[in-house]
Scaffold this motif. Structure first.
Motif, PDB file in Angstrom:
ATOM      1  N   TRP A  29       2.663  72.065   1.516  1.00 24.21           N
ATOM      2  CA  TRP A  29       3.058  72.207   2.920  1.00 24.21           C
ATOM      3  C   TRP A  29       2.132  73.166   3.672  1.00 24.21           C
ATOM      4  CZ3 TRP A  29       4.501  77.111   4.484  1.00 24.21           C
ATOM      5  CH2 TRP A  29       4.777  78.010   3.463  1.00 24.21           C
ATOM      6  N   ASP A  32      -0.673  71.212   5.250  1.00 21.42           N
ATOM      7  CA  ASP A  32      -0.293  70.535   6.497  1.00 21.42           C
ATOM      8  C   ASP A  32      -0.396  71.478   7.691  1.00 21.42           C
ATOM      9  OD1 ASP A  32       0.212  68.101   5.273  1.00 21.42           O
ATOM     10  OD2 ASP A  32       2.330  68.554   4.939  1.00 21.42           O
ATOM     11  N   LYS A  35      -4.000  72.239   8.622  1.00 15.60           N
ATOM     12  CA  LYS A  35      -4.677  71.156   9.348  1.00 15.60           C
ATOM     13  C   LYS A  35      -4.133  70.944  10.758  1.00 15.60           C
ATOM     14  CE  LYS A  35      -5.911  68.445   5.301  1.00 15.60           C
ATOM     15  NZ  LYS A  35      -5.694  67.160   4.624  1.00 15.60           N
ATOM     16  N   GLY A  36      -3.008  71.582  11.095  1.00 12.52           N
ATOM     17  CA  GLY A  36      -2.463  71.447  12.444  1.00 12.52           C
ATOM     18  C   GLY A  36      -1.246  70.568  12.546  1.00 12.52           C
ATOM     19  N   ASN A  37      -0.626  70.231  11.441  1.00 12.71           N
ATOM     20  CA  ASN A  37       0.597  69.428  11.462  1.00 12.71           C
ATOM     21  C   ASN A  37       1.782  70.386  11.409  1.00 12.71           C
ATOM     22  OD1 ASN A  37       2.630  67.613  11.232  1.00 12.71           O
ATOM     23  ND2 ASN A  37       1.924  66.696   9.329  1.00 12.71           N
ATOM     24  N   PHE A  38       2.438  70.574  12.549  1.00 11.68           N
ATOM     25  CA  PHE A  38       3.548  71.516  12.651  1.00 11.68           C
ATOM     26  C   PHE A  38       4.895  70.798  12.725  1.00 11.68           C
ATOM     27  CE2 PHE A  38      -0.143  73.496  14.741  1.00 11.68           C
ATOM     28  CZ  PHE A  38      -0.347  74.540  13.847  1.00 11.68           C
ATOM     29  N   GLY A  39       5.057  69.772  11.918  1.00  9.35           N
ATOM     30  CA  GLY A  39       6.310  69.025  11.910  1.00  9.35           C
ATOM     31  C   GLY A  39       6.385  68.071  13.080  1.00  9.35           C
ATOM     32  N   ASP A  42       2.210  67.337  16.055  1.00  6.16           N
ATOM     33  CA  ASP A  42       1.090  67.015  15.174  1.00  6.16           C
ATOM     34  C   ASP A  42      -0.215  67.133  15.959  1.00  6.16           C
ATOM     35  OD1 ASP A  42      -0.528  66.189  13.152  1.00  6.16           O
ATOM     36  OD2 ASP A  42       0.205  64.126  13.098  1.00  6.16           O
ATOM     37  N   GLN A  44      -3.315  67.490  14.478  1.00  4.68           N
ATOM     38  CA  GLN A  44      -4.410  67.360  13.525  1.00  4.68           C
ATOM     39  C   GLN A  44      -5.695  66.838  14.153  1.00  4.68           C
ATOM     40  OE1 GLN A  44      -3.534  65.490   9.790  1.00  4.68           O
ATOM     41  NE2 GLN A  44      -1.487  66.385   9.725  1.00  4.68           N
ATOM     42  N   TYR A  47      -6.720  70.096  16.643  1.00  6.43           N
ATOM     43  CA  TYR A  47      -6.549  71.471  16.167  1.00  6.43           C
ATOM     44  C   TYR A  47      -7.869  72.137  15.767  1.00  6.43           C
ATOM     45  CZ  TYR A  47      -4.165  75.389  13.900  1.00  6.43           C
ATOM     46  OH  TYR A  47      -3.728  76.629  13.558  1.00  6.43           O
TER      47      TYR A  47
END
Length: 79
Positions: A29, A32, A35-39, A42, A44, A47
């Motif tokens: 996690w 994630d 890479k810029g995936n904040f739930g 996103d 990505q 970012y």
């Protein structure tokens, strides 16, 4: 601008530490977030661009501040 850069550094370092300890599955996690995936949000795609733009702006403003004449500080000493 500093928060995304610090977040990227911390999550990348913690992921590498987890990988060195052989716990890749439990720290997946972090990658994630790195890479810029904040739930729900996103980022990505943009970012890395935002991180690099923020870092360049911080460097540029730091250089400008460093090259400024020290007049303000000297005026306070003379007063």
């Amino acid at each position: 601008m500093l928060l995304p850069i610090v977040l990227t550094v911390i999550t990348g370092s913690l992921f590498q530490l987890g990988e060195m300890l052989g716990r890749e599955d439990s720290v997946e996690w972090l990658l994630d977030i790195h890479k810029g995936n904040f739930g729900i949000i996103d980022l990505q795609v943009i970012y890395p661009f935002l991180n690099s733009l923020g870092l360049c702006l911080l460097v540029a403003t730091g250089i400008v501040m460093w090259l400024q004449p020290k007049r303000r500080f000297q005026k306070k000493l003379n007063s």
